[in-house]
Design an enzyme around this catalytic site. Structure first.
Site, PDB file in Angstrom:
ATOM      1  N   SER A 100       0.861  -1.176   0.000  1.00  0.00           N
ATOM      2  CA  SER A 100       0.000   0.000   0.000  1.00  0.00           C
ATOM      3  C   SER A 100       0.900   1.229   0.000  1.00  0.00           C
ATOM      4  CB  SER A 100      -0.915  -0.065   1.223  1.00  0.00           C
ATOM      5  OG  SER A 100      -1.717   1.068   1.324  1.00  0.00           O
ATOM      6  N   LYS A 149      -5.456   3.309  -2.815  1.00  0.00           N
ATOM      7  CA  LYS A 149      -4.734   2.649  -1.710  1.00  0.00           C
ATOM      8  C   LYS A 149      -5.609   2.591  -0.440  1.00  0.00           C
ATOM      9  CE  LYS A 149      -0.661   1.858  -3.749  1.00  0.00           C
ATOM     10  NZ  LYS A 149      -0.212   0.500  -4.085  1.00  0.00           N
ATOM     11  N   TYR A 183      -5.067   8.438  -6.740  1.00  0.00           N
ATOM     12  CA  TYR A 183      -4.109   7.363  -6.396  1.00  0.00           C
ATOM     13  C   TYR A 183      -4.306   6.938  -4.935  1.00  0.00           C
ATOM     14  CZ  TYR A 183       0.394   5.392  -4.869  1.00  0.00           C
ATOM     15  OH  TYR A 183       1.371   4.597  -4.308  1.00  0.00           O
TER      16      TYR A 183
HETATM   17  N1  LIG Z   1       8.016   4.742  -4.902  1.00  0.00           N
HETATM   18  C1  LIG Z   1       7.269   5.261  -3.940  1.00  0.00           C
HETATM   19  O1  LIG Z   1       7.508   6.404  -3.482  1.00  0.00           O
HETATM   20  C2  LIG Z   1       6.124   4.456  -3.355  1.00  0.00           C
HETATM   21  C3  LIG Z   1       5.588   4.865  -2.132  1.00  0.00           C
HETATM   22  C4  LIG Z   1       4.534   4.152  -1.569  1.00  0.00           C
HETATM   23  C5  LIG Z   1       4.027   3.049  -2.228  1.00  0.00           C
HETATM   24  N2  LIG Z   1       4.558   2.661  -3.425  1.00  0.00           N
HETATM   25  C6  LIG Z   1       3.962   1.486  -4.102  1.00  0.00           C
HETATM   26  O2  LIG Z   1       4.983   0.555  -4.378  1.00  0.00           O
HETATM   27  C7  LIG Z   1       4.606  -0.235  -5.505  1.00  0.00           C
HETATM   28  C8  LIG Z   1       5.775  -0.335  -6.463  1.00  0.00           C
HETATM   29  O3  LIG Z   1       6.107   0.958  -6.930  1.00  0.00           O
HETATM   30  P1  LIG Z   1       7.608   1.371  -7.299  1.00  0.00           P
HETATM   31  O4  LIG Z   1       7.952   2.545  -6.474  1.00  0.00           O
HETATM   32  O5  LIG Z   1       8.493   0.198  -7.281  1.00  0.00           O
HETATM   33  O6  LIG Z   1       7.389   1.917  -8.789  1.00  0.00           O
HETATM   34  P2  LIG Z   1       7.958   1.400 -10.196  1.00  0.00           P
HETATM   35  O7  LIG Z   1       9.427   1.212 -10.129  1.00  0.00           O
HETATM   36  O8  LIG Z   1       7.432   2.363 -11.199  1.00  0.00           O
HETATM   37  O9  LIG Z   1       7.274  -0.034 -10.383  1.00  0.00           O
HETATM   38  C9  LIG Z   1       5.914  -0.181 -10.654  1.00  0.00           C
HETATM   39  C10 LIG Z   1       5.713  -1.605 -11.105  1.00  0.00           C
HETATM   40  O10 LIG Z   1       4.310  -1.867 -11.291  1.00  0.00           O
HETATM   41  C11 LIG Z   1       4.165  -2.544 -12.521  1.00  0.00           C
HETATM   42  N3  LIG Z   1       2.842  -2.426 -13.121  1.00  0.00           N
HETATM   43  C12 LIG Z   1       2.150  -1.324 -13.453  1.00  0.00           C
HETATM   44  N4  LIG Z   1       0.974  -1.674 -14.008  1.00  0.00           N
HETATM   45  C13 LIG Z   1       0.930  -3.036 -14.023  1.00  0.00           C
HETATM   46  C14 LIG Z   1      -0.007  -4.010 -14.462  1.00  0.00           C
HETATM   47  N5  LIG Z   1      -1.155  -3.681 -15.050  1.00  0.00           N
HETATM   48  N6  LIG Z   1       0.294  -5.342 -14.298  1.00  0.00           N
HETATM   49  C15 LIG Z   1       1.449  -5.726 -13.737  1.00  0.00           C
HETATM   50  N7  LIG Z   1       2.402  -4.840 -13.326  1.00  0.00           N
HETATM   51  C16 LIG Z   1       2.124  -3.518 -13.471  1.00  0.00           C
HETATM   52  C17 LIG Z   1       5.221  -1.940 -13.420  1.00  0.00           C
HETATM   53  O11 LIG Z   1       5.427  -2.805 -14.509  1.00  0.00           O
HETATM   54  P3  LIG Z   1       5.766  -2.324 -16.012  1.00  0.00           P
HETATM   55  O12 LIG Z   1       7.269  -2.318 -16.082  1.00  0.00           O
HETATM   56  O13 LIG Z   1       5.175  -3.382 -16.865  1.00  0.00           O
HETATM   57  O14 LIG Z   1       5.158  -0.968 -16.201  1.00  0.00           O
HETATM   58  C18 LIG Z   1       6.397  -1.907 -12.440  1.00  0.00           C
HETATM   59  O15 LIG Z   1       7.014  -3.165 -12.359  1.00  0.00           O
HETATM   60  C19 LIG Z   1       3.346   0.406  -6.085  1.00  0.00           C
HETATM   61  O16 LIG Z   1       2.210  -0.338  -5.678  1.00  0.00           O
HETATM   62  C20 LIG Z   1       3.331   1.784  -5.450  1.00  0.00           C
HETATM   63  O17 LIG Z   1       2.019   2.280  -5.321  1.00  0.00           O
HETATM   64  C21 LIG Z   1       5.592   3.330  -4.003  1.00  0.00           C
END
Ligand SMILES: NC(=O)c1ccc[n+]([C@@H]2O[C@H](COP(=O)([O-])OP(=O)(O)OC[C@H]3O[C@@H](n4cnc5c(N)ncnc54)[C@H](OP(=O)(O)O)[C@@H]3O)[C@@H](O)[C@H]2O)c1
Length: 274
Positions: A132, A150, A146
């Site tokens: 989340s 969550k 967004y």
């Molecule tokens: N980074 C932050 O600051 C942060 C903070 C709080 C929570 N989060 C959460 O952490 C999680 C991962 O984010 P991240 O920071 O690692 O970002 P990220 O590097 O942009 O990774 C996002 C991932 O989600 C995948 N994705 C998107 N749509 C998809 C779909 N329809 N089916 C399967 N995979 C899909 C992307 O795959 P593709 O390569 O195919 O696009 C990518 O592997 C998310 O749920 C995000 O909400 C992130």
């Protein structure tokens, strides 16, 4: 017997780093992604398998469950990590944008949960973890859509946690603050400001400055720390639902809890100059 984890969204960021961390700890890892043919960093071996899973295509979720059990015998941990964020004023979000946001961040998780839970119930074992955000507990400006996806994920996960109270299945939420990944780049789906919505332009410009200010991001958490945190939470054997990570996330949540939402929002408006 070695243990097996399945992770969605392993093509980058938190998902990829977590896949690497579990592999280093000796686990079997099924790193799932939409385009495994493009993957450069994660190399397949006896314990690392890449599988195609698009959370918007339920058949790829079912196939992943079946193929993982065929390959490794069972699944111990399933991590729903795939996600992205609509960014912009709530009113400027299109119907397509808001539905896709919930398709991926909420219904995609729902479909994964329903696909893996029969296996967990059959074994009366397993850990289901949903990634989340602190934005699942409170809302940050321009992230209303967004963050609401969550919030919905938080409710769904808490509901499942209660439903499975009398089983040995663990249900967990990890709630990070800022993590420097590609999330703020390619995983952002910005709204367009046209017609009368251009009235929001100065708010958006002002907030983009705040979000890109090093002062705002100084308390974010490096992705390798988040991966280790996820591993520790997934394997701690504790009946604990929520895991908040990040100095920024903890500060925000403490303000909200201690001072109440009115004061926290007042302080946030001041800090963000809105
Ligand atoms: N980074 C932050 O600051 C942060 C903070 C709080 C929570 N989060 C959460 O952490 C999680 C991962 O984010 P991240 O920071 O690692 O970002 P990220 O590097 O942009 O990774 C996002 C991932 O989600 C995948 N994705 C998107 N749509 C998809 C779909 N329809 N089916 C399967 N995979 C899909 C992307 O795959 P593709 O390569 O195919 O696009 C990518 O592997 C998310 O749920 C995000 O909400 C992130």
């Amino acid at each position: 017997m070695s243990q097996t984890v399945v992770i969605t969204g392993s093509s980058s960021g938190i998902g990829k780093t977590t896949a690497q961390y579990f592999h280093q700890q000796g686990w079997n890892v099924v790193a799932t992604m939409r385009t495994p043919e493009k993957e450069q960093d994660l190399k397949e071996d006896d314990r690392m398998k890449l599988m195609r899973l698009d959370v918007q295509e339920p058949s790829t979720i079912e196939e992943t469950v079946t193929k993982t059990i065929e390959t490794f015998g069972h699944i111990d941990v399933w991590i729903n990590n795939a996600g992205y964020g609509v960014m912009g004023p709530v009113e400027a979000t299109t119907d397509v944008q808001v539905r896709r946001q919930f398709d991926v961040n909420y219904f995609g998780v729902f479909d994964c949960m329903r696909a893996v839970l029969p296996h967990f119930r059959e074994r009366n074992a397993g850990t289901l973890m949903n990634i989340s955000s602190v934005g699942g507990l409170l809302v940050l400006p321009l992230f209303g859509v967004y963050n609401s996806s969550k919030f919905a994920l938080e409710g769904l996960t808490e509901g499942l946690y209660l439903d499975l109270s009398s089983t040995n299945i663990f249900v967990k939420l990890v709630e990070p603050g800022g993590v420097p990944t590609e999330f703020n780049g390619r995983s952002m789906d910005p709204t367009e400001l046209t017609g009368s919505l251009t009235e929001y332009q100065s708010l958006v410009d002002n907030l983009q400055k705040v979000y890109s200010d090093p002062n705002t991001t100084k308390n974010s958490t490096p992705v390798d720390k988040v991966a280790k945190f996820i591993y520790d939470a997934a394997t701690d054997g504790k009946d604990q639902l929520r895991y908040l990570i990040g100095k920024d996330a903890k500060q925000l949540w403490t303000l909200r809890r201690r001072l109440g939402y009115k004061t926290q929002i007042k302080l946030m408006r001041k800090a963000f100059k809105i």
